[in-house]
Design an enzyme around this catalytic site. Sequence first.
Site, PDB file in Angstrom:
ATOM      1  N   ASP A  66       0.819  -1.212   0.000  1.00  0.00           N
ATOM      2  CA  ASP A  66       0.000   0.000   0.000  1.00  0.00           C
ATOM      3  C   ASP A  66       0.851   1.258   0.000  1.00  0.00           C
ATOM      4  OD1 ASP A  66       0.936  -0.393   2.587  1.00  0.00           O
ATOM      5  OD2 ASP A  66      -1.023  -0.922   3.402  1.00  0.00           O
ATOM      6  N   ASN A 135      -7.052  -3.547  14.410  1.00  0.00           N
ATOM      7  CA  ASN A 135      -8.416  -3.908  13.975  1.00  0.00           C
ATOM      8  C   ASN A 135      -8.392  -5.072  12.979  1.00  0.00           C
ATOM      9  OD1 ASN A 135      -7.447  -2.779  11.637  1.00  0.00           O
ATOM     10  ND2 ASN A 135      -9.010  -1.195  11.447  1.00  0.00           N
ATOM     11  N   HIS A 137      -6.740  -5.362  10.239  1.00  0.00           N
ATOM     12  CA  HIS A 137      -6.602  -5.086   8.800  1.00  0.00           C
ATOM     13  C   HIS A 137      -5.311  -5.705   8.256  1.00  0.00           C
ATOM     14  CE1 HIS A 137      -4.377  -0.910   9.289  1.00  0.00           C
ATOM     15  NE2 HIS A 137      -3.561  -1.921   9.492  1.00  0.00           N
ATOM     16  N   GLU A 142      -9.507  -2.539   5.511  1.00  0.00           N
ATOM     17  CA  GLU A 142     -10.094  -2.327   6.825  1.00  0.00           C
ATOM     18  C   GLU A 142     -11.303  -3.256   7.001  1.00  0.00           C
ATOM     19  OE1 GLU A 142      -8.342  -0.613   8.705  1.00  0.00           O
ATOM     20  OE2 GLU A 142      -7.853   1.394   7.986  1.00  0.00           O
TER      21      GLU A 142
END
Length: 240
Positions: A66, A135, A137, A142
């Site tokens: 990313d 979380n 991800h 996400e």
Amino acid sequence: MNVIVVNNYDRMSEEVAKLVRGQITEKPDSVLGLPTGGTPVGVYGLLVEMGKRGLDFSRVTTFNLDEYVGLAGDHPQSYRYYMQTNLFSGVNIKAANTFVPNGVASDLDAECEAYEKRIKQAGGIDLQLLGIGTNAHIGFNEPGAEFGTMTRVVDLTESTIEANSRFFASRAEVPTKAISMGMKSIMQAKNIILLANGGGKAEAIRAAVLGPVTVDVPASVLQLHPSVTVVVDQAAASKL
Ligand code: PGA
């Protein structure tokens, strides 16, 4: 999933670096998928040392997971900059063989499409390294990211912006969008290593490894992949 629990961060980094060395030794023209973040810094440091001792990156190709939208590669918080600093400048990899999405492309959707094409042209990813968010991800996929997604522009969640603000002067400077390889792009890798350390990741690791496979826990999709190794320190493994 093959889960390897090690004592601490340094052992985690050694274990993963050795697996990467094994991959490159076995296939000198390996295609590696690479993460950024705090977790893999130790792995990259060890790979640079291995490079100095002869590990040959000259035929290796890399694709990063990313990049922030809006940050050029020379911005110190861009992931291109991170990769140059932590790995690329220290090994004999060819610059032309290192791919990071271009977060300042004039046409971001075309950039995403071209990125997928380049991965395909390279023959696909042999070994994908992944960090995990608190979380759960993976990349910037996400919670809620569909399993069929490919490289695309994504909105970062509040918790991710908060977690990443530690690298920026203020929270307002943290980009709110990124280009991220998708869930499917990641799952197409032949082999995957997920690495995590610290108690802050324990719940995400538990949910990813033992919980149901659900889009609410992006890393849980890895349970459906035939070749995943999870390398975690004792703190990150404390809820397994
Ligand atoms: P970290 O980030 O390595 O900085 O904890 C991991 C991630 O968000 O994927």
